[in-house]
Design an enzyme around this catalytic site. Structure first.
Site, short mmCIF file in Angstrom:
data_model
loop_
_atom_site.label_atom_id
_atom_site.label_comp_id
_atom_site.label_asym_id
_atom_site.label_seq_id
_atom_site.Cartn_x
_atom_site.Cartn_y
_atom_site.Cartn_z
N ASN A 23 -48.28 -8.85 -71.37
CA ASN A 23 -48.01 -9.29 -70.02
C ASN A 23 -47.70 -10.52 -69.56
OD1 ASN A 23 -48.75 -6.71 -69.19
ND2 ASN A 23 -51.02 -7.28 -69.19
N ARG A 93 -42.71 -1.14 -65.53
CA ARG A 93 -42.90 -1.71 -64.34
C ARG A 93 -42.43 -3.16 -64.16
NH1 ARG A 93 -45.07 -0.93 -59.68
NH2 ARG A 93 -46.43 -2.73 -58.44
N ASP A 117 -47.20 2.40 -65.96
CA ASP A 117 -48.30 3.56 -66.22
C ASP A 117 -48.62 4.07 -64.84
OD1 ASP A 117 -48.56 3.00 -68.71
OD2 ASP A 117 -50.16 1.39 -68.67
#
Length: 433
Positions: A23, A93, A117
């Site tokens: 991330n 995303r 997700d």
């Protein structure tokens, strides 16, 4: 299609080096669009989500070069396209993190709705609010079009209606290439947000308030290239700690950032899993008897995720799996995403005692001896929870749809085998309805 075949019962012991933060890597890769100079990034995890982001950059015209290990060099000097490919954008995303850099550098961006997700509704409104505050026009249709005014984006003082991680990152990315000082209030402050801010400083931006919920960004009209090393992934570290705990293994996790682990270690200790810090290394002793600590007065304790520095939502699934092997009861409150706990039916199939109270809350009673089953991974973190369950279960477990796990965990089967796990990756030719 591939699957994991796992024989449970072997303790996971040894030493492991965590991969770079997924991330953190994704917004930092997006930041390469802010300059036409070379950017060299190290400790990039070789996972499918990173491959997808690099494919997106290449499709826009970037030059991407892998060197040894986890080092990649990106140059976006030849980028002129500002429309993101729909098929590539829908893979992850994090594709929407390209919006801020494209808008700031080129004055426009056309984005497909991002993928990712399916763990509940994930709003894009905070992103739109941030771009509008900087002066952009936002049109939402089949595609999302963002357009800067004729004079470019303008600095702003902006209050986010929620501390969205990706929206904070998009705001940081856009503000870094907007001359003047912007203030982002109610900002997210997760470790990967902090890492992005540190990289933007290397590129020439000035940022104050890193790690707090008020960030002051003094942007420039031009940013330059840099070299940056991605910080270790605290979610992966927490996952390995839980794997050691449920299998009874003794594990050392090297080269962590201790400050990023304080809440994780605190919550795990409430579930009976003790750990110690030796410098920057986490040590999990072997053969621990996991006992959940009741609240004062004997009340059932609650574990709740939330914005940093609370327990990361990405560890909620891991916490559920860990709790199935701990003595006592605990309420798991998934505060952020209403579909995160849907996967628990797979653990129930394996023998876990989990009661779903509502979309956000579950009660886990342990310990329960789990049994091997055939299960499917619906998302990255649920897939890790199933790995944790499978490695302490009796018998053979098959986990399908492992591309979800590969999206977030680098060579996880190889690294687990090095710790003593009995896990193989094989072709999955089963027919699914």
């Amino acid at each position: 299609m591939e699957k994991f075949v796992i024989e449970g019962g072997a303790p996971l012991s040894g030493t492991v080096i965590p991969a770079g933060n997924k991330n953190g890597a994704l917004p930092i890769l997006a930041a390469t669009l802010l300059t036409d100079e070379d950017v060299t990034l190290r400790n990039i995890p070789r996972i499918k989500d990173v491959d997808a982001m690099l494919a997106l950059l290449a499709s826009l015209g970037a030059a991407v070069t892998w060197s040894s290990g986890g080092e990649v060099r990106v140059n976006t000097g030849a980028v002129s396209r500002t429309s993101v490919d729909r098929e590539l954008g829908e893979r992850i995303r994090a594709s929407f993190l390209l919006a801020g850099p494209l808008l700031a550098r080129f004055g426009r961006a056309e984005m497909p709705p991002p993928g990712g997700d399916v763990i509940g509704r994930r709003r894009l409104d905070p992103h739109f609010d941030a771009m509008r505050a900087l002066g952009a026009d936002v049109e939402v249709g089949a595609n999302i079009r963002l357009t800067a005014p004729a004079g470019g984006l303008a600095p702003c003082d902006f209050l986010m209606d929620e501390p969205s991680v990706m929206a904070t990152e998009n705001a940081l990315l856009a503000a870094a290439l907007t001359p003047g000082t912007s203030v982002i209030r109610n900002a997210a402050s997760e470790p990967h947000v902090q890492d992005l801010a540190r990289m933007l400083i290397k590129m020439g931006a000035q940022i104050e308030g890193i790690g707090s919920n008020v960030m002051m960004v003094t942007g420039r009209d031009r940013l330059h290239g840099c070299e940056h090393t991605i910080a270790p992934d605290h979610i992966e570290i927490g996952s390995f700690m839980a794997l050691a705990g449920v299998t009874g293994g003794e594990l050392t996790i090297k080269d962590t950032v201790p400050e990023d682990l304080r809440m994780i270690r605190l919550v795990f200790e409430r579930l009976g899993l003790k750990s110690t810090m030796i410098g920057n290394d986490v040590h999990v002793p072997g053969n621990q008897h996991l006992v959940i600590q009741s609240d004062a007065g004997g009340y059932t304790p609650k574990v709740q995720d939330g914005p940093w520095p609370a327990l990361p939502a990405d560890l909620t699934s891991v916490v559920v799996a860990l709790a199935t092997q701990a003595e006592g009861s605990v309420i798991i409150h998934e505060w952020m995403f209403e579909s995160r706990l849907v996967f628990t039916d797979k653990l129930q199939l394996m023998g876990a005692a989990i009661t779903i109270c509502d979309p956000h809350r579950a009660i886990v009673v342990g310990p329960r001896r789990l049994r091997g089953q055939r299960v499917e991974s619906p998302d990255i973190r649920a897939g890790m929870a199933m790995l944790i369950a499978a490695l302490c279960a009796q018998g053979i477990t098959e986990i399908g749809n492992i591309r979800q796990i590969d999206r977030g965990y680098e060579r996880i089967d190889e690294r687990l085998r090095a710790l003593g796990a009995r896990i193989t990756r094989v072709e999955d030719n089963s027919i699914r309805g």
